[in-house]
Design a protein around this motif. Structure first.
Motif, PDB file in Angstrom:
ATOM      1  N   THR A  88       2.165  -0.962   2.313  1.00 47.73           N
ATOM      2  CA  THR A  88       1.857  -2.114   2.873  1.00 47.73           C
ATOM      3  C   THR A  88       2.253  -3.370   1.941  1.00 47.73           C
ATOM      4  OG1 THR A  88       0.401  -0.829   4.127  1.00 47.73           O
ATOM      5  CG2 THR A  88      -0.311  -3.325   3.906  1.00 47.73           C
ATOM      6  N   LEU A  89       1.909  -2.949   0.692  1.00 52.18           N
ATOM      7  CA  LEU A  89       2.323  -4.222  -0.306  1.00 52.18           C
ATOM      8  C   LEU A  89       3.801  -4.564  -0.446  1.00 52.18           C
ATOM      9  CD1 LEU A  89      -0.187  -3.122  -3.274  1.00 52.18           C
ATOM     10  CD2 LEU A  89      -0.549  -4.996  -1.312  1.00 52.18           C
ATOM     11  N   ASN A  90       4.526  -3.405  -0.253  1.00 47.57           N
ATOM     12  CA  ASN A  90       5.775  -3.668  -0.227  1.00 47.57           C
ATOM     13  C   ASN A  90       6.329  -4.207   0.979  1.00 47.57           C
ATOM     14  OD1 ASN A  90       8.185  -2.743  -2.155  1.00 47.57           O
ATOM     15  ND2 ASN A  90       8.711  -1.577  -0.489  1.00 47.57           N
ATOM     16  N   GLU A  91       5.938  -4.120   2.058  1.00 47.30           N
ATOM     17  CA  GLU A  91       6.191  -4.837   3.293  1.00 47.30           C
ATOM     18  C   GLU A  91       5.868  -6.208   3.289  1.00 47.30           C
ATOM     19  OE1 GLU A  91       7.540  -3.363   6.714  1.00 47.30           O
ATOM     20  OE2 GLU A  91       8.609  -2.419   4.737  1.00 47.30           O
ATOM     21  N   ARG A  92       4.704  -6.467   2.677  1.00 46.14           N
ATOM     22  CA  ARG A  92       4.478  -8.066   2.434  1.00 46.14           C
ATOM     23  C   ARG A  92       5.520  -8.887   1.893  1.00 46.14           C
ATOM     24  NH1 ARG A  92      -1.952  -6.854   1.569  1.00 46.14           N
ATOM     25  NH2 ARG A  92      -2.410  -6.325   3.659  1.00 46.14           N
ATOM     26  N   LYS A  93       6.143  -8.112   0.790  1.00 44.71           N
ATOM     27  CA  LYS A  93       7.134  -8.739   0.038  1.00 44.71           C
ATOM     28  C   LYS A  93       8.269  -9.293   0.838  1.00 44.71           C
ATOM     29  CE  LYS A  93       5.481  -6.702  -4.260  1.00 44.71           C
ATOM     30  NZ  LYS A  93       5.736  -5.729  -5.191  1.00 44.71           N
ATOM     31  N   ARG A  94       8.691  -8.485   1.815  1.00 52.57           N
ATOM     32  CA  ARG A  94       9.825  -8.685   2.923  1.00 52.57           C
ATOM     33  C   ARG A  94       9.878  -9.889   3.269  1.00 52.57           C
ATOM     34  NH1 ARG A  94      11.185  -5.161   6.877  1.00 52.57           N
ATOM     35  NH2 ARG A  94      13.299  -5.156   6.105  1.00 52.57           N
TER      36      ARG A  94
ATOM     37  N   PHE B   6      -4.961  13.623   0.509  1.00 53.39           N
ATOM     38  CA  PHE B   6      -5.436  12.253   1.335  1.00 53.39           C
ATOM     39  C   PHE B   6      -5.259  11.135  -0.061  1.00 53.39           C
ATOM     40  CE2 PHE B   6      -7.766  13.421   5.279  1.00 53.39           C
ATOM     41  CZ  PHE B   6      -6.844  14.643   5.458  1.00 53.39           C
ATOM     42  N   GLY B   7      -5.452  11.453  -1.092  1.00 55.24           N
ATOM     43  CA  GLY B   7      -5.594  10.408  -2.138  1.00 55.24           C
ATOM     44  C   GLY B   7      -3.826   9.820  -2.470  1.00 55.24           C
ATOM     45  N   ILE B   8      -3.020  10.953  -2.285  1.00 55.89           N
ATOM     46  CA  ILE B   8      -1.688  10.889  -2.319  1.00 55.89           C
ATOM     47  C   ILE B   8      -1.164   9.756  -0.994  1.00 55.89           C
ATOM     48  CG2 ILE B   8       0.801  11.620  -2.315  1.00 55.89           C
ATOM     49  CD1 ILE B   8      -0.574  13.928  -3.986  1.00 55.89           C
ATOM     50  N   GLN B   9      -1.812  10.156   0.002  1.00 54.05           N
ATOM     51  CA  GLN B   9      -1.443   9.615   1.346  1.00 54.05           C
ATOM     52  C   GLN B   9      -1.897   8.180   1.280  1.00 54.05           C
ATOM     53  OE1 GLN B   9      -2.252  11.788   5.095  1.00 54.05           O
ATOM     54  NE2 GLN B   9      -3.897  10.198   5.464  1.00 54.05           N
ATOM     55  N   ARG B  10      -3.109   7.694   0.824  1.00 50.12           N
ATOM     56  CA  ARG B  10      -3.804   6.495   0.755  1.00 50.12           C
ATOM     57  C   ARG B  10      -2.731   5.702  -0.102  1.00 50.12           C
ATOM     58  NH1 ARG B  10      -8.242   7.816  -1.580  1.00 50.12           N
ATOM     59  NH2 ARG B  10      -7.480   7.521  -3.590  1.00 50.12           N
ATOM     60  N   ASP B  11      -2.501   6.235  -1.480  1.00 51.47           N
ATOM     61  CA  ASP B  11      -1.584   5.656  -2.111  1.00 51.47           C
ATOM     62  C   ASP B  11      -0.163   5.111  -1.485  1.00 51.47           C
ATOM     63  OD1 ASP B  11      -3.572   5.697  -4.210  1.00 51.47           O
ATOM     64  OD2 ASP B  11      -2.497   7.465  -5.402  1.00 51.47           O
ATOM     65  N   ILE B  12       0.477   6.058  -1.009  1.00 49.37           N
ATOM     66  CA  ILE B  12       1.627   5.884  -0.297  1.00 49.37           C
ATOM     67  C   ILE B  12       1.566   4.597   0.894  1.00 49.37           C
ATOM     68  CG2 ILE B  12       3.368   6.598   1.384  1.00 49.37           C
ATOM     69  CD1 ILE B  12       3.110   9.269  -0.120  1.00 49.37           C
ATOM     70  N   LEU B  13       0.285   4.584   1.445  1.00 50.16           N
ATOM     71  CA  LEU B  13       0.043   3.775   2.694  1.00 50.16           C
ATOM     72  C   LEU B  13      -0.072   2.258   1.973  1.00 50.16           C
ATOM     73  CD1 LEU B  13      -1.846   5.877   5.167  1.00 50.16           C
ATOM     74  CD2 LEU B  13       0.395   5.093   5.310  1.00 50.16           C
ATOM     75  N   VAL B  14      -0.985   2.365   0.900  1.00 51.07           N
ATOM     76  CA  VAL B  14      -1.221   0.919   0.312  1.00 51.07           C
ATOM     77  C   VAL B  14      -0.006   0.518  -0.504  1.00 51.07           C
ATOM     78  CG1 VAL B  14      -2.514  -0.063  -1.565  1.00 51.07           C
ATOM     79  CG2 VAL B  14      -3.703   1.482   0.170  1.00 51.07           C
ATOM     80  N   GLY B  15       0.893   1.331  -1.157  1.00 57.03           N
ATOM     81  CA  GLY B  15       2.029   0.756  -1.660  1.00 57.03           C
ATOM     82  C   GLY B  15       3.059   0.157  -0.603  1.00 57.03           C
TER      83      GLY B  15
END
Length: 153
Positions: free
Chosen positions: A147-153, A136-145
């Motif tokens: 989301t941040l990546n998508e905001r840069k699009r 769940f920690g890795i899952q959270r890191d993927i989702l947060v990363g």
């Protein structure tokens, strides 16, 4: 990286976003760019049939993962070799009910389930507390990363 998405459900889904999430997750986990992944979205009846057949549990579920080549996460220096990662099967109808219960959107729930399914394909599990914390920690890191990546699009 080959990521095929097939929506067999009656629910409209942002397939391009799920594809970007899958590519982001596989990149973060250092999976070979030559790996193959399939994401299939099915209705409740089809998901229930799979759930009974493969898990011997009644009713539809939100996500099922079917690993193929039993690939595991790589490292920056040594990525996972090329191969068939497997299939992630999602049920948007079940995901919609869960999203409403959790107070977020269907897109957010499908992203969570996609990341979760990919982690299962790579050998992660949540059978005990330690495994759950790691997965769940890795899952959270993927989702947060992502989301941040998508905001840069």
């Amino acid at each position: 990286m080959t990521i095929e998405i097939n929506n067999e459900s009656a629910i409209e889904v942002d397939e391009a976003r799920l594809q970007r999430l899958a590519a982001y997750a596989l990149g973060a986990l250092h999976v070979s760019p030559e790996a193959e992944l399939a994401i299939v979205l099915v209705d409740e009846a089809a998901m229930e049939q799979l759930h009974v057949q493969w898990m011997d549990e009644p009713g539809p579920t939100d996500v099922l993962s079917f690993p193929m080549d039993e690939l595991r996460p790589g490292t920056e220096d040594q990525p996972t070799p090329a191969g068939l990662l497997g299939d992630v099967v999602l049920c948007p109808q079940v995901a919609q009910a869960q999203a409403e219960q959790a107070g977020h959107t269907l897109v957010e729930e499908l992203q969570l389930l996609t990341a979760h399914g990919i982690l299962h394909l790579l050998g992660f599990d949540h059978a005990d507390k330690e495994e759950e914390r790691e997965m769940f920690g890795i899952q959270r890191d993927i989702l947060v990363g992502f989301t941040l990546n998508e905001r840069k699009r």
